[in-house]
Design an enzyme around this catalytic site. Structure first.
Site, PDB file in Angstrom:
ATOM      1  N   LYS A   1      15.578 -10.806   6.749  1.00 59.87           N
ATOM      2  CA  LYS A   1      16.244 -11.657   7.742  1.00 59.87           C
ATOM      3  C   LYS A   1      15.248 -12.607   8.412  1.00 59.87           C
ATOM      4  O   LYS A   1      15.583 -13.753   8.703  1.00 59.87           O
ATOM      5  CB  LYS A   1      16.963 -10.801   8.800  1.00 59.87           C
ATOM      6  CG  LYS A   1      18.272 -10.199   8.317  1.00 59.87           C
ATOM      7  CD  LYS A   1      19.323 -11.272   8.133  1.00 59.87           C
ATOM      8  CE  LYS A   1      20.705 -10.829   7.731  1.00 59.87           C
ATOM      9  NZ  LYS A   1      20.930 -10.095   6.554  1.00 59.87           N
TER      10      LYS A   1
ATOM     11  N   LYS B   1      22.338 -10.040  -5.693  1.00 62.75           N
ATOM     12  CA  LYS B   1      23.634  -9.396  -5.483  1.00 62.75           C
ATOM     13  C   LYS B   1      24.656 -10.398  -4.955  1.00 62.75           C
ATOM     14  O   LYS B   1      24.304 -11.429  -4.396  1.00 62.75           O
ATOM     15  CB  LYS B   1      23.477  -8.229  -4.521  1.00 62.75           C
ATOM     16  CG  LYS B   1      23.229  -8.629  -3.087  1.00 62.75           C
ATOM     17  CD  LYS B   1      23.616  -7.514  -2.124  1.00 62.75           C
ATOM     18  CE  LYS B   1      23.676  -8.057  -0.714  1.00 62.75           C
ATOM     19  NZ  LYS B   1      24.717  -7.577   0.129  1.00 62.75           N
TER      20      LYS B   1
ATOM     21  N   LYS C   1      28.176 -12.278   1.095  1.00 61.31           N
ATOM     22  CA  LYS C   1      28.947 -13.278   1.841  1.00 61.31           C
ATOM     23  C   LYS C   1      28.096 -14.500   2.150  1.00 61.31           C
ATOM     24  O   LYS C   1      28.561 -15.620   2.108  1.00 61.31           O
ATOM     25  CB  LYS C   1      29.430 -12.691   3.165  1.00 61.31           C
ATOM     26  CG  LYS C   1      30.511 -11.651   3.010  1.00 61.31           C
ATOM     27  CD  LYS C   1      31.273 -11.503   4.308  1.00 61.31           C
ATOM     28  CE  LYS C   1      31.123 -10.180   5.012  1.00 61.31           C
ATOM     29  NZ  LYS C   1      30.938  -8.965   4.299  1.00 61.31           N
TER      30      LYS C   1
HETATM   31  P1  ADP Z   1      27.473  -8.940   2.791  1.00 63.64           P
HETATM   32  O1  ADP Z   1      26.271  -8.354   2.127  1.00 63.64           O
HETATM   33  O2  ADP Z   1      28.350  -9.675   1.863  1.00 63.64           O
HETATM   34  O3  ADP Z   1      27.159  -9.687   4.065  1.00 63.64           O
HETATM   35  P2  ADP Z   1      27.995  -6.612   4.304  1.00 63.64           P
HETATM   36  O4  ADP Z   1      26.546  -6.692   4.609  1.00 63.64           O
HETATM   37  O5  ADP Z   1      28.933  -6.658   5.454  1.00 63.64           O
HETATM   38  O6  ADP Z   1      28.356  -7.721   3.268  1.00 63.64           O
HETATM   39  O7  ADP Z   1      28.253  -5.304   3.463  1.00 63.64           O
HETATM   40  C1  ADP Z   1      29.323  -4.439   3.665  1.00 63.64           C
HETATM   41  C2  ADP Z   1      29.345  -3.334   2.654  1.00 63.64           C
HETATM   42  O8  ADP Z   1      29.508  -3.862   1.347  1.00 63.64           O
HETATM   43  C3  ADP Z   1      28.064  -2.491   2.593  1.00 63.64           C
HETATM   44  O9  ADP Z   1      28.395  -1.162   2.299  1.00 63.64           O
HETATM   45  C4  ADP Z   1      27.311  -3.087   1.448  1.00 63.64           C
HETATM   46  O10 ADP Z   1      26.431  -2.159   0.844  1.00 63.64           O
HETATM   47  C5  ADP Z   1      28.441  -3.437   0.526  1.00 63.64           C
HETATM   48  N1  ADP Z   1      28.050  -4.532  -0.352  1.00 63.64           N
HETATM   49  C6  ADP Z   1      27.821  -5.831  -0.006  1.00 63.64           C
HETATM   50  N2  ADP Z   1      27.475  -6.557  -1.085  1.00 63.64           N
HETATM   51  C7  ADP Z   1      27.483  -5.703  -2.141  1.00 63.64           C
HETATM   52  C8  ADP Z   1      27.223  -5.837  -3.533  1.00 63.64           C
HETATM   53  N3  ADP Z   1      26.929  -7.006  -4.063  1.00 63.64           N
HETATM   54  N4  ADP Z   1      27.307  -4.730  -4.306  1.00 63.64           N
HETATM   55  C9  ADP Z   1      27.653  -3.537  -3.783  1.00 63.64           C
HETATM   56  N5  ADP Z   1      27.917  -3.336  -2.487  1.00 63.64           N
HETATM   57  C10 ADP Z   1      27.840  -4.399  -1.667  1.00 63.64           C
END
Ligand code: ADP
Ligand code: TRP
Length: 329
Positions: A111, A194, A197
């Site tokens: 971050k 990965k 969002k």
């Molecule tokens: P983002 O990474 O899109 O901002 P979040 O951080 O809010 O989303 O993640 C919410 C949940 O979704 C967490 O449990 C995270 O591990 C899972 N998650 C997010 N992206 C992935 C991904 N590409 N593969 C598997 N799990 C994911």
């Protein structure tokens, strides 16, 4: 019966990574366990500090959870900021979390790189708030994606430290969880990394079919295999990863053997993958709008969730305050 808990930050729509990393497991587990699932709207402030979209993002994530199959009658579904007990426990846990260990967390370092103009203390103590989220309900299992592994390790560390410092066996040590053997990491279709969002590479549950087709057809590939049984480069392996999650075993097998005997046409694979994603997301997408527009229903869900979550959280907090030595006069 296990206590299962997970959360997703309210920073935008849910994508396939969120679904396969967290929500899918949760939907499967909600009937047999004591389940808590929440919208992490305080965590969202670490990266999304502006008030304009805050409420709408919470509403979106909540509607999408419900559309994806979370049942508020069996699971406790709530908004993090409706449960002030979480914040009090977070404050108490902060006293036993060391700045050095927080600075070394991979997600914090990432971050700092991504938003050097806003390295706030909320980012630094993110794992402490996450620990509070989890242990306030004494969770045993936490369905999350692979990227959250270290945050879970920190949560166990803080829970263990609390027990050790106060000489109690109070908090359970939560484990990350996935139905398969491994935590899931859904890749983006831009060749590396990965799906996320904030990474601009998400396929969202709410995406219209035409948008999904466009995103999948644009996925990065290569010129195709030159030799029989060659190893797949990462972008192609990523397409197969999604195919494995969303297509039938026969389809996967068909394209895998076509890859290995060099007859594969990536265009065909992408078309098939796009249709399989659309088949999967369509019933969810159709529910999202109805739920999103039903304010009475959402209000009922949120109020019921807050009440159940607060009942559980205040019990923990009462006991924690006692362990720490706070007594009524
Ligand atoms: P983002 O990474 O899109 O901002 P979040 O951080 O809010 O989303 O993640 C919410 C949940 O979704 C967490 O449990 C995270 O591990 C899972 N998650 C997010 N992206 C992935 C991904 N590409 N593969 C598997 N799990 C994911
Ligand atoms: N940190 C998680 C993420 O970005 C979201 C989250 C916050 C969470 N608190 C949690 C996940 C507690 C599981 C349990 O994905």
């Amino acid at each position: 019966m296990d206590t299962v808990l997970s959360g997703i930050r309210s920073t935008g729509n849910l994508h396939l990574g969120n679904y396969f990393g967290a929500v899918k497991n949760f939907v499967k587990m909600q009937h047999e366990n004591r389940c808590f699932f929440f919208v992490a709207d305080y965590h969202a402030l670490t990266t999304h500090p502006k008030p304009e979209n805050l409420h709408d993002n919470i509403k979106k994530v909540l509607s999408e959870y419900l559309a994806a199959g979370l049942d508020p009658e069996v699971a406790t579904l709530y908004i993090q900021s409706d449960v002030p007990e979480i914040i009090e426990l977070y404050l108490l846990l902060n006293m036993n979390a060391y700045v050095g260990e927080l600075e070394r967390t991979t997600t914090f370092k990432e971050k700092i790189r991504k938003q050097p103009e806003n390295v706030n203390a909320g980012l630094l103590t993110y794992p402490v708030l996450m620990c509070s989220d989890i242990i306030i309900h004494q969770a045993d299992k936490v369905p999350v994606g692979k990227d959250q592994e270290q945050n879970l390790e920190m949560a166990r560390k803080f829970a263990k430290r609390f027990n050790h410092m106060y000489g109690v066996e109070y908090f359970k040590l939560p484990e990350p969880y996935n139905f398969g053997d491994e935590l899931v990491k859904v890749p983006g279709l831009d060749g590396t990394g990965k799906m996320g969002k904030s990474d601009g590479n998400g396929i969202f549950l709410a995406d219209e079919p035409s948008v999904i087709r466009k995103k999948v057809m644009r996925a990065v590939t290569d010129a195709g295999p030159k030799e029989v049984n060659s190893t797949m480069p990462e972008p192609v392996a990523n397409l197969f990863y999604l195919l494995d999650l969303l297509s039938t075993p026969d389809t996967v097998e068909h394209f895998r053997s076509a890859y290995h005997d060099c007859s594969i046409r990536y265009g065909d694979l992408k078309k098939q993958l796009a249709e399989d994603i659309i088949n999967f997301t369509t019933p969810i997408r159709e529910r999202i709008n109805d739920i999103y527009n039903d304010s009475d229903y959402l209000r009922k869900v949120v109020n019921m969730g807050a009440e159940k979550a607060r009942a559980s959280a205040s019990k923990t907090l009462r006991e924690v305050r006692e362990i720490l030595g706070y007594r009524p006069f």
